[in-house]
Design a protein around this motif. Structure first.
Motif, PDB file in Angstrom:
ATOM      1  N   GLU A  40       0.844  -1.219   0.000  1.00 25.34           N
ATOM      2  CA  GLU A  40       0.000   0.000   0.000  1.00 25.34           C
ATOM      3  C   GLU A  40       0.864   1.249   0.000  1.00 25.34           C
ATOM      4  N   ARG A  41       1.943   1.210   0.789  1.00 25.77           N
ATOM      5  CA  ARG A  41       2.819   2.370   0.879  1.00 25.77           C
ATOM      6  C   ARG A  41       3.537   2.621  -0.448  1.00 25.77           C
ATOM      7  N   ALA A  44       0.995   4.072  -2.815  1.00 27.73           N
ATOM      8  CA  ALA A  44       0.688   5.464  -2.463  1.00 27.73           C
ATOM      9  C   ALA A  44       1.783   6.396  -2.979  1.00 27.73           C
ATOM     10  N   GLU A  45       3.013   5.971  -2.837  1.00 28.93           N
ATOM     11  CA  GLU A  45       4.161   6.773  -3.297  1.00 28.93           C
ATOM     12  C   GLU A  45       4.132   6.915  -4.825  1.00 28.93           C
ATOM     13  N   GLY A  47       1.421   6.722  -6.702  1.00 35.97           N
ATOM     14  CA  GLY A  47       0.276   7.573  -6.997  1.00 35.97           C
ATOM     15  C   GLY A  47       0.566   9.045  -6.782  1.00 35.97           C
ATOM     16  N   LYS A  48       1.271   9.324  -5.690  1.00 32.78           N
ATOM     17  CA  LYS A  48       1.641  10.696  -5.346  1.00 32.78           C
ATOM     18  C   LYS A  48       2.487  11.336  -6.443  1.00 32.78           C
ATOM     19  N   GLN A  75      -3.258  -5.720  -7.108  1.00 32.17           N
ATOM     20  CA  GLN A  75      -3.657  -4.303  -7.091  1.00 32.17           C
ATOM     21  C   GLN A  75      -3.458  -3.621  -8.440  1.00 32.17           C
TER      22      GLN A  75
END
Length: 213
Positions: A40-41, A44-45, A47-48, A75
């Motif tokens: 997930e992390r 997220a990185e 995506g950011k 995912q």
């Protein structure tokens, strides 16, 4: 390096593993190297930074580096890429080892690579350098200015060769002939945070690495 390259180094899981996101800022295409844990992390990185993970590249088939493959593929739908000599390791980790590492079994590889192949994320190209010795199918990935060395070369250290399929002579030869021949200013991006700093350079390793000179 490529002007449009986005590069993120993330330490994940309990074993100080470095996962890497490498992407093309212009197209948003990216790949992740050794997504061992904390999927997930990592996502997220990505995506950011406006990146979409298209490929999961494993530097080798050891359980601690591949245990995030299943989640990451679920995912993202990304293809799993590994050297042909380590491909069987992805699906043959014994249940006992999986339990010990609290790891999920990896799906089989989608793409098999060998020495000299290119793995692309948009316009960013990583060249596959076969660096066996830690495992038979260990690879390093080179792009102008950077080399991802997996568990072959660490910061002032090297990978272990006492596991099945490992060979000290093979690894020392790979480091000397395949990695130490890269430009001295090439940044070394290792598979674990085992050194006094998270990165090194080929020049520094040639001078300071006590294991392989």
């Amino acid at each position: 390096a490529e002007k449009n390259m986005i590069l993120k180094q993330l330490q994940v899981g309990h074993m100080a593993i470095f996962a890497y996101i490498v992407g093309d800022e212009n197209t948003g295409d990216a790949l992740v190297i050794d997504p061992a844990a904390e999927t997930e992390r990592i996502l997220a990185e990505a995506g950011k930074n406006g990146l979409t993970i298209r490929a999961i590249v494993n530097t080798h088939g050891h359980v601690d580096h591949i245990s995030g493959n299943a989640d990451m593929k679920k995912q993202t739908g990304a293809k799993i890429v590994i050297h042909e000599a380590d491909a069987s390791m992805l699906t043959s980790t014994p249940a006992m080892i999986l339990a010990m590492f609290r790891a999920k079994a990896s799906p089989a590889a989608d793409v098999l690579v060998r020495d000299g192949d290119t793995i692309e994320a948009g316009a960013v190209k990583l060249k596959v350098i076969h660096t066996p010795g830690h495992t038979p199918g260990g690879i390093s990935l080179y792009t102008n200015g950077y080399v991802f060395t997996g568990d072959t070369l660490f910061v002032e250290a090297v990978g272990r060769t006492d596991l099945p399929g490992g060979s000290w002579n093979t690894m020392a030869k790979a480091i000397k002939e395949r990695l130490y021949t890269l430009p001295d200013d090439t940044v070394v991006l290792p598979g674990h945070n085992y050194g006094r700093k998270p990165t090194s350079t080929i020049g520094d390793e040639k001078r300071n690495n006590l294991y392989v000179r």
